[in-house]
Design a protein around this motif. Structure first.
Motif, PDB file in Angstrom:
ATOM      1  N   VAL A   1      92.009  61.979 -11.117  1.00  0.00           N
ATOM      2  CA  VAL A   1      92.220  61.272  -9.850  1.00  0.00           C
ATOM      3  C   VAL A   1      93.677  60.837  -9.707  1.00  0.00           C
ATOM      4  O   VAL A   1      94.285  61.010  -8.643  1.00  0.00           O
ATOM      5  CB  VAL A   1      91.258  60.066  -9.752  1.00  0.00           C
ATOM      6  CG1 VAL A   1      91.620  59.179  -8.569  1.00  0.00           C
ATOM      7  CG2 VAL A   1      89.822  60.547  -9.638  1.00  0.00           C
ATOM      8  N   LEU A   2      94.241  60.291 -10.761  1.00  0.00           N
ATOM      9  CA  LEU A   2      95.644  59.859 -10.690  1.00  0.00           C
ATOM     10  C   LEU A   2      96.583  61.045 -10.508  1.00  0.00           C
ATOM     11  O   LEU A   2      97.614  60.924  -9.845  1.00  0.00           O
ATOM     12  CB  LEU A   2      96.025  59.067 -11.935  1.00  0.00           C
ATOM     13  CG  LEU A   2      95.488  57.639 -11.991  1.00  0.00           C
ATOM     14  CD1 LEU A   2      95.801  57.015 -13.338  1.00  0.00           C
ATOM     15  CD2 LEU A   2      96.055  56.803 -10.873  1.00  0.00           C
ATOM     16  N   GLY A   3      96.245  62.180 -11.093  1.00  0.00           N
ATOM     17  CA  GLY A   3      97.066  63.372 -10.896  1.00  0.00           C
ATOM     18  C   GLY A   3      97.058  63.822  -9.450  1.00  0.00           C
ATOM     19  O   GLY A   3      98.101  64.156  -8.874  1.00  0.00           O
ATOM     20  N   ILE A   4      95.874  63.811  -8.827  1.00  0.00           N
ATOM     21  CA  ILE A   4      95.763  64.204  -7.416  1.00  0.00           C
ATOM     22  C   ILE A   4      96.505  63.219  -6.529  1.00  0.00           C
ATOM     23  O   ILE A   4      97.287  63.603  -5.650  1.00  0.00           O
ATOM     24  CB  ILE A   4      94.279  64.318  -7.007  1.00  0.00           C
ATOM     25  CG1 ILE A   4      93.623  65.492  -7.738  1.00  0.00           C
ATOM     26  CG2 ILE A   4      94.134  64.475  -5.499  1.00  0.00           C
ATOM     27  CD1 ILE A   4      92.119  65.540  -7.603  1.00  0.00           C
ATOM     28  N   VAL A   5      96.274  61.928  -6.751  1.00  0.00           N
ATOM     29  CA  VAL A   5      96.951  60.899  -5.955  1.00  0.00           C
ATOM     30  C   VAL A   5      98.463  60.976  -6.165  1.00  0.00           C
ATOM     31  O   VAL A   5      99.242  60.835  -5.216  1.00  0.00           O
ATOM     32  CB  VAL A   5      96.410  59.498  -6.312  1.00  0.00           C
ATOM     33  CG1 VAL A   5      97.261  58.397  -5.701  1.00  0.00           C
ATOM     34  CG2 VAL A   5      94.969  59.360  -5.867  1.00  0.00           C
TER      35      VAL A   5
ATOM     36  N   LEU B   1      99.069  60.969 -17.025  1.00  0.00           N
ATOM     37  CA  LEU B   1      99.410  61.738 -18.220  1.00  0.00           C
ATOM     38  C   LEU B   1      98.898  61.050 -19.483  1.00  0.00           C
ATOM     39  O   LEU B   1      98.305  61.693 -20.359  1.00  0.00           O
ATOM     40  CB  LEU B   1     100.922  61.935 -18.295  1.00  0.00           C
ATOM     41  CG  LEU B   1     101.450  62.800 -19.417  1.00  0.00           C
ATOM     42  CD1 LEU B   1     101.010  64.240 -19.221  1.00  0.00           C
ATOM     43  CD2 LEU B   1     102.954  62.726 -19.465  1.00  0.00           C
ATOM     44  N   ILE B   2      99.096  59.758 -19.561  1.00  0.00           N
ATOM     45  CA  ILE B   2      98.623  59.006 -20.728  1.00  0.00           C
ATOM     46  C   ILE B   2      97.102  59.043 -20.812  1.00  0.00           C
ATOM     47  O   ILE B   2      96.534  59.287 -21.874  1.00  0.00           O
ATOM     48  CB  ILE B   2      99.147  57.553 -20.670  1.00  0.00           C
ATOM     49  CG1 ILE B   2     100.662  57.538 -20.859  1.00  0.00           C
ATOM     50  CG2 ILE B   2      98.460  56.685 -21.711  1.00  0.00           C
ATOM     51  CD1 ILE B   2     101.315  56.214 -20.540  1.00  0.00           C
ATOM     52  N   MET B   3      96.439  58.822 -19.683  1.00  0.00           N
ATOM     53  CA  MET B   3      94.974  58.841 -19.682  1.00  0.00           C
ATOM     54  C   MET B   3      94.443  60.236 -19.999  1.00  0.00           C
ATOM     55  O   MET B   3      93.426  60.381 -20.680  1.00  0.00           O
ATOM     56  CB  MET B   3      94.441  58.374 -18.329  1.00  0.00           C
ATOM     57  CG  MET B   3      94.795  56.942 -17.995  1.00  0.00           C
ATOM     58  SD  MET B   3      94.035  55.765 -19.088  1.00  0.00           S
ATOM     59  CE  MET B   3      92.478  55.571 -18.297  1.00  0.00           C
TER      60      MET B   3
ATOM     61  N   VAL C   1      98.026  68.370 -16.147  1.00  0.00           N
ATOM     62  CA  VAL C   1      98.861  69.314 -15.387  1.00  0.00           C
ATOM     63  C   VAL C   1      99.265  68.708 -14.043  1.00  0.00           C
ATOM     64  O   VAL C   1     100.440  68.751 -13.648  1.00  0.00           O
ATOM     65  CB  VAL C   1      98.119  70.659 -15.192  1.00  0.00           C
ATOM     66  CG1 VAL C   1      98.849  71.549 -14.202  1.00  0.00           C
ATOM     67  CG2 VAL C   1      97.942  71.361 -16.523  1.00  0.00           C
ATOM     68  N   LEU C   2      98.285  68.122 -13.336  1.00  0.00           N
ATOM     69  CA  LEU C   2      98.592  67.528 -12.036  1.00  0.00           C
ATOM     70  C   LEU C   2      99.530  66.332 -12.177  1.00  0.00           C
ATOM     71  O   LEU C   2     100.405  66.114 -11.331  1.00  0.00           O
ATOM     72  CB  LEU C   2      97.301  67.107 -11.328  1.00  0.00           C
ATOM     73  CG  LEU C   2      96.462  68.243 -10.765  1.00  0.00           C
ATOM     74  CD1 LEU C   2      95.144  67.719 -10.225  1.00  0.00           C
ATOM     75  CD2 LEU C   2      97.212  68.995  -9.693  1.00  0.00           C
TER      76      LEU C   2
END
Length: 94
Positions: free
Chosen positions: A25-29, A49-51, A69-70
């Motif tokens: 979710v954080l990658g998409i956001v 990245l950390i999560m 990756v995101l």
């Protein structure tokens, strides 16, 4: 490592599944926010990245990898956005 040992390891860390989902979710956001506000993309990307790195050993390890990756893309786009903004601001000041 035997399958029963792997299953017991996964049952010991059920919170890792949530970390993988949060990374996605954080990658998409982060990717979407990097085009609007570079700092938000960097922050979301770094936390994602950390999560994602923490959630790789969960049952949903694939989600964690996609989140990694995101998140990397979000940070890259954010840095490019900030760099482009700085270059354009200095170019048009003269």
């Amino acid at each position: 490592m035997e399958p029963t040992q792997i299953q017991s390891d996964l049952k010991r860390f059920p919170e890792r599944n949530k970390e993988a989902q949060v990374a996605l979710v954080l990658g998409i956001v982060g990717v979407f926010s990097s085009f609007v506000f570079a700092l938000a993309g960097i922050i979301c990307g770094l936390i994602g990245l950390i999560m994602g790195l923490r959630g790789r050993k969960s049952e949903k390890g694939n989600l964690a990898v996609v989140g990694i990756v995101l998140s990397g893309l979000a940070m890259g786009f954010s840095f490019l956005h900030a760099l482009l903004k700085a270059v354009l601001m200095t170019a048009f000041q003269h």
